[in-house]
Write a protein that holds these residues in place. Structure first.
Motif, mmCIF file in Angstrom:
data_model
loop_
_atom_site.group_PDB
_atom_site.id
_atom_site.type_symbol
_atom_site.label_atom_id
_atom_site.label_comp_id
_atom_site.label_asym_id
_atom_site.label_seq_id
_atom_site.Cartn_x
_atom_site.Cartn_y
_atom_site.Cartn_z
ATOM 1 N N TYR A 584 9.112 -2.856 -4.650
ATOM 2 C CA TYR A 584 7.721 -2.521 -4.673
ATOM 3 C C TYR A 584 7.043 -3.148 -3.396
ATOM 4 O O TYR A 584 7.235 -4.444 -3.214
ATOM 5 N N LEU A 585 6.131 -2.436 -2.757
ATOM 6 C CA LEU A 585 5.684 -2.833 -1.463
ATOM 7 C C LEU A 585 4.404 -3.495 -1.704
ATOM 8 O O LEU A 585 3.528 -2.691 -2.454
ATOM 9 N N ASN A 586 4.367 -4.678 -1.843
ATOM 10 C CA ASN A 586 3.283 -5.609 -1.891
ATOM 11 C C ASN A 586 2.566 -6.257 -0.767
ATOM 12 O O ASN A 586 3.213 -7.260 -0.296
ATOM 13 N N ARG A 587 1.548 -5.812 -0.175
ATOM 14 C CA ARG A 587 0.841 -6.441 0.918
ATOM 15 C C ARG A 587 1.942 -6.804 2.163
ATOM 16 O O ARG A 587 2.316 -7.580 2.712
ATOM 17 N N GLY A 588 2.771 -5.498 2.205
ATOM 18 C CA GLY A 588 3.745 -5.659 3.541
ATOM 19 C C GLY A 588 5.132 -5.967 3.096
ATOM 20 O O GLY A 588 6.014 -6.092 4.003
ATOM 21 N N ASN A 589 5.216 -6.692 1.902
ATOM 22 C CA ASN A 589 6.286 -7.399 1.367
ATOM 23 C C ASN A 589 6.967 -6.290 0.397
ATOM 24 O O ASN A 589 6.481 -5.875 -0.467
ATOM 25 N N LEU A 590 8.482 -6.161 0.694
ATOM 26 C CA LEU A 590 9.313 -5.332 -0.222
ATOM 27 C C LEU A 590 9.608 -6.229 -1.255
ATOM 28 O O LEU A 590 10.552 -7.206 -0.812
ATOM 29 N N LEU A 680 6.442 0.001 -10.475
ATOM 30 C CA LEU A 680 7.055 0.970 -11.217
ATOM 31 C C LEU A 680 7.348 0.431 -12.597
ATOM 32 O O LEU A 680 7.265 1.307 -13.576
ATOM 33 N N THR A 681 8.020 -0.799 -12.518
ATOM 34 C CA THR A 681 8.443 -1.181 -14.056
ATOM 35 C C THR A 681 7.410 -1.199 -14.884
ATOM 36 O O THR A 681 7.856 -0.987 -16.107
ATOM 37 N N HIS A 682 6.243 -1.219 -14.726
ATOM 38 C CA HIS A 682 5.250 -1.400 -15.629
ATOM 39 C C HIS A 682 4.173 -0.291 -15.709
ATOM 40 O O HIS A 682 3.248 -0.141 -16.333
ATOM 41 N N LEU A 683 4.658 0.987 -14.801
ATOM 42 C CA LEU A 683 3.903 2.310 -14.992
ATOM 43 C C LEU A 683 4.455 2.964 -16.297
ATOM 44 O O LEU A 683 5.005 2.344 -17.254
ATOM 45 N N ASN A 719 0.450 6.508 -13.303
ATOM 46 C CA ASN A 719 -0.392 5.333 -13.625
ATOM 47 C C ASN A 719 -1.382 5.741 -14.631
ATOM 48 O O ASN A 719 -2.053 4.872 -15.233
ATOM 49 N N GLN A 720 -1.889 7.269 -14.746
ATOM 50 C CA GLN A 720 -2.427 7.733 -15.525
ATOM 51 C C GLN A 720 -1.742 9.101 -16.223
ATOM 52 O O GLN A 720 -1.404 9.897 -15.680
ATOM 53 N N LEU A 721 -1.598 8.742 -17.321
ATOM 54 C CA LEU A 721 -0.767 9.921 -18.198
ATOM 55 C C LEU A 721 -1.190 10.116 -19.709
ATOM 56 O O LEU A 721 -1.974 9.404 -20.358
ATOM 57 N N ALA A 722 -1.234 11.597 -19.848
ATOM 58 C CA ALA A 722 -1.978 12.110 -21.078
ATOM 59 C C ALA A 722 -0.605 12.991 -21.622
ATOM 60 O O ALA A 722 -0.341 13.712 -20.724
ATOM 61 N N LYS A 761 9.403 2.120 -3.299
ATOM 62 C CA LYS A 761 10.651 2.426 -2.492
ATOM 63 C C LYS A 761 11.837 2.471 -3.267
ATOM 64 O O LYS A 761 11.944 1.743 -4.094
ATOM 65 N N GLY A 762 12.800 3.163 -2.477
ATOM 66 C CA GLY A 762 14.184 3.062 -3.004
ATOM 67 C C GLY A 762 14.354 4.075 -4.143
ATOM 68 O O GLY A 762 15.643 4.438 -4.653
#
Length: 816
Positions: A584-590, A680-683, A719-722, A761-762
């Motif tokens: 997960y790309l978070n503020r430039g960090n993978l 993604l783990t929490h989507l 992240n939005q699902l119905a 990513k990945g």
């Protein structure tokens, strides 16, 4: 005799009934037409009513026997049966000449239909539950499973002579109950069980107290017999389903029409027949006799008393007798299934039960009736409440309220069946059945969790485990639990520890703590209030291959705010690590590892369910719909070095329409939104269930309960699902008594979106912006709970290769 109670509980004694059936038909001597509902009595107290075809069956073991046959408007006949080999008897009754004109007048169908139409129109005025603002009464109920009339038990094994002696003098099962009922307009009737006792049980079997054996009123749209519903004789659409005929007019202070009703067509849901005694002035019900013949033979009666000050007929007694019928219909009494059809004994013992003669009788007497008295009851109260002292009432208390005498057979039943229940460990067997239904196996003070022993998935391969929790035999105030599991492909142990303390018994409030080191599916979302969902077989689990590792510390508070509303609040800290190449790309960090801190609150509301409140917990006795679940989660950044701040909202609505014709439509709608910095783990995924394999046969596996069968694992995340799922099952198709497949039509829809797709990513996946659609059907219960499932993917996400849109799987539904 092998009685119903022992059939459930696997008793080993094999008994034989020495009885002969006498069958016959009662007809009009002049027209040769059958006379329905003629009364047939014997000199040994047996009795029967003829069917709509005029036929009857009597049981006797004493010869010779006198049969007396009577019918309104006809001369009574008495015949002598001298031989056991008597053929089918034909009884011809002669019309009483002095009543000839009256009978001719009253048998005209149009008159009866007019009367019934007017009775239906007036029923809200005549029904106490509709016309009165409030009332209260007490009731005394006796329920027993016993042998029919004068039948005796004979055993083929001399070692069973003591059992034979006991069961000729006792009942198989007997319970008594004294209750206070209160009714307030626009609020359902509430019952408080003041006293209860059951043969053989130190504590009441609460599932028995929650059973609706028969409807409380013949005015209801649906008439209930042992939780099965039928069209009532005074329902709004009764005229389309029943034929009516006036048999007679009863004279007295309040004269009554005697109206026969019988089904117009052969429909399981409109198969009642019987008689209504209708007040000639108000057309209110004075008495009702309702009969059901078939797989179960049922006779139910309702007696009413006239209260002149309130100008209303109010019920004072109701009774129902359920006997074995022609098939293998089963009824649930202790959480399992009790057969009341024909039974065969163990063939190895070469003993055969030609006809079971057990029958169930429930009688309720109503007294201390107070009409139009303001009642202090609240909507949020449980439908049935158990007084804390209900199981400890003295004999003087019982004698004060008991409205029918306790016979010698009744008295002996408590002591005799108590000893048998203890010797045969019946309470233990019932405990096992009821625990198994919610996923546990009880062993003394510890309940083993049946969701742990053996599983399989595409990441761990075979997974073996053991776990459970302590029960009330250890403590009512606290519980301890845990589990350990081992995956053979990843060669890793997983485990969890948990404990809970009861804070408030009235609201069933528990403070829980737990630690878990395990794996979890990427994109899965669970409601805290739905945490305990048990299935003997978890079909979707087999195909999952995308997991993440986590170590989670959590504390939670569970509460039953009131019977229909439960809540759970949780705070948790998790260390997350990936099992695959996802970053997960978070503020430039993978990031492949990170920490989350979450606070969650969940609510589940069941506005139309009915609950029974025992001294220690609430039990749902009648599922009502819709069921609405909502959950909010706040992710915090910086607490215990957590990495992300986000919000997650989930809403789920389940609605099931159970129709009286045995068809059913279920609708499941769910909407989920996640905002903020969410990996993604929490989507969310839409519960896909298609393995990523080439051919239809390679993808052949097991269908899930709420899964998209043609959607591939890892194909979509949002992240939005119905999602919307609609299932419609038609009435089971009866081919034989044991082979009744069920056909279910299914449509599923999903729409969603994903923000910041570039941060994940990945892994390769896409969104559901254009809407996903699949439809199909299931043919369930083909063999031992197994069936087949077919689904087809169409619409915007239809795949170029035709066979990739098709799912063919088996289903598994098992009802204990």
């Amino acid at each position: 005799m092998q009685n119903i109670f022992f059939c459930l509980l696997v008793f080993t004694h094999t008994l034989l009934i020495s009885q002969i059936n006498i069958s016959g038909i009662v007809i009009d001597k002049n027209s040769n037409l059958p006379l329905p509902f003629a009364t047939v009595k014997s000199n040994n107290s047996s009795y029967a009513l003829t069917s709509i075809k005029g036929e009857f069956v009597m049981h006797t073991n004493i010869y010779p026997v006198n049969l007396t046959i009577s019918y309104l408007g006809y001369h009574t006949e008495t015949i002598l049966i001298t031989s056991k080999d008597s053929k089918k008897i034909k009884v011809q009754l002669r019309i009483k000449e002095e009543n000839l004109d009256l009978i001719k007048l009253n048998t005209r169908e149009n008159i009866a239909v007019k009367i019934i139409k007017e009775a239906i129109r007036q029923k809200n005025k005549n029904n106490p539950n509709k016309s009165l603002t409030g009332f209260s009464y007490k009731s005394y109920n006796k329920l027993k499973i016993t042998e029919d009339n004068q039948a005796k038990l004979n055993t083929l094994d001399t070692t069973n002579t003591e059992m034979e002696h006991l069961f000729n003098k006792t009942h198989s099962f007997l319970s008594e109950k004294i209750s206070l009922h209160k009714f307030k307009k626009n609020i359902e009737e509430k019952e408080t069980v003041l006293a209860t006792r059951m043969t053989g049980f130190k504590e009441p079997v609460y599932s028995v107290l929650g059973i609706k054996i028969q409807s409380g009123s013949p005015y209801n749209q649906d008439y209930t017999i042992f939780n099965n519903k039928y069209i009532g004789p005074l329902s709004d659409n009764a005229i389309r389903n029943y034929y009516y005929k006036i048999l007679d007019t009863i004279q007295g202070k309040r004269p009554a029409f005697v109206v026969l009703f019988q089904p117009r067509k052969s429909k399981n849901f409109a198969s009642l027949e019987g008689m209504l005694y209708l007040d000639t002035k108000t057309l209110a019900v004075q008495k009702a006799v309702i009969e059901l013949r078939g797989e179960l033979n049922v006779i139910a009666t309702h007696d009413f008393k006239y209260f002149p000050k309130k100008e209303i007929w109010f019920p004072i007694k109701q009774e129902i007798a359920i006997r074995p019928g022609t098939g293998r219909q089963k009824v649930s009494l202790f959480g399992g299934q009790i057969s009341v059809g024909r039974l065969d004994n163990n063939k190895k013992k070469k003993k055969k039960l030609t006809k079971t003669n057990d029958f169930l009788i429930s009688t309720s007497d109503l007294f201390d009736i107070k009409l139009e008295i303001p009642q202090s009851i609240k909507q949020k109260q449980a439908t049935i409440q158990i007084d804390p002292q209900a199981n400890n009432r003295s004999n003087s208390y019982w004698n004060k309220y008991r409205t029918s005498t306790i016979t010698k057979k009744d008295s002996k039943s408590f002591k005799v069946v108590d000893s048998i229940v203890k010797a045969q460990k019946i309470e233990r067997k019932i405990d096992v059945i009821q625990s198994f239904n919610i996923g546990y196996y009880p062993a003394n003070f510890f309940n083993f969790d049946l969701t742990y022993p053996i599983k399989y998935n595409n990441y761990e391969a075979l997974r073996l485990g053991l776990g459970g929790t302590t029960n009330t035999k250890l403590s009512n105030r606290f519980r301890l639990g845990g589990y350990v599991a081992y995956g053979f492909r990843d060669s890793k142990f997983k485990y969890g520890l948990n404990g809970g303390v009861l804070l408030n018994r009235k609201s069933n409030s528990w403070l829980n703590f737990n630690y878990t080191k395990d794996i979890k599916e990427v994109g899965s979302f669970f409601y805290l209030t739905d945490r305990r969902v048990y299935s003997l077989f978890e079909p979707r689990l087999v195909n999952i291959n995308f997991y993440y590792k986590h170590k989670t510390w959590a504390a939670s508070l569970q509460q039953q705010i009131f019977p229909k509303l439960i809540s759970e609040t949780q705070f948790s800290i998790s260390n997350i690590a990936q099992t695959d190449s996802y970053r997960y790309l978070n503020r430039g960090n993978l990031l492949s590892t990170y920490k989350t801190a979450e606070a969650t609150i969940a609510l589940r509301w069941s506005p139309f369910s009915k609950f029974l409140k025992t001294p220690t917990y609430y039990k749902e006795i009648n599922e009502g719909y819709p069921k609405i679940t909502a959950q909010y989660t706040q992710g915090f950044k910086g607490i215990f070095n957590s990495n992300f701040s986000y919000q997650k909202i989930g809403l789920k609505v389940a609605y099931i329409i159970n129709r009286i014709n045995q068809s059913k439509t279920s609708v499941l709608f769910e909407a989920d939104i996640a905002n903020g910095n969410v990996p993604l783990t929490h989507l969310y995924h839409a519960y896909p269930n298609a393995p990523t394999k080439e051919t239809i046969l390679q993808r052949f596996s097991v269908a899930g309960r709420r899964t998209f069968e043609t959607m591939f694992f890892g194909e979509f995340f949002s992240n939005q699902l119905a999602t919307l799922q609609i299932k419609h099952s038609i009435k089971p198709i009866k081919i034989t008594n044991w082979f009744k497949p069920e056909l279910v039509f299914i449509s599923r829809y999903a729409i969603g979106d994903i923000s910041n797709l570039e941060n994940h990513k990945g892994v390769d996946f896409t969104s559901l912006q254009q809407g996903y659609q699949e439809s199909g059907l299931e043919i369930n219960k083909l063999f031992a709970g197994f069936g087949l499932s077919f689904a087809y993917r169409y619409g915007a996400y239809h795949l170029p290769v035709f066979q990739d849109n098709i799912s063919l799987k088996f289903t598994f539904y098992l009802k204990l």
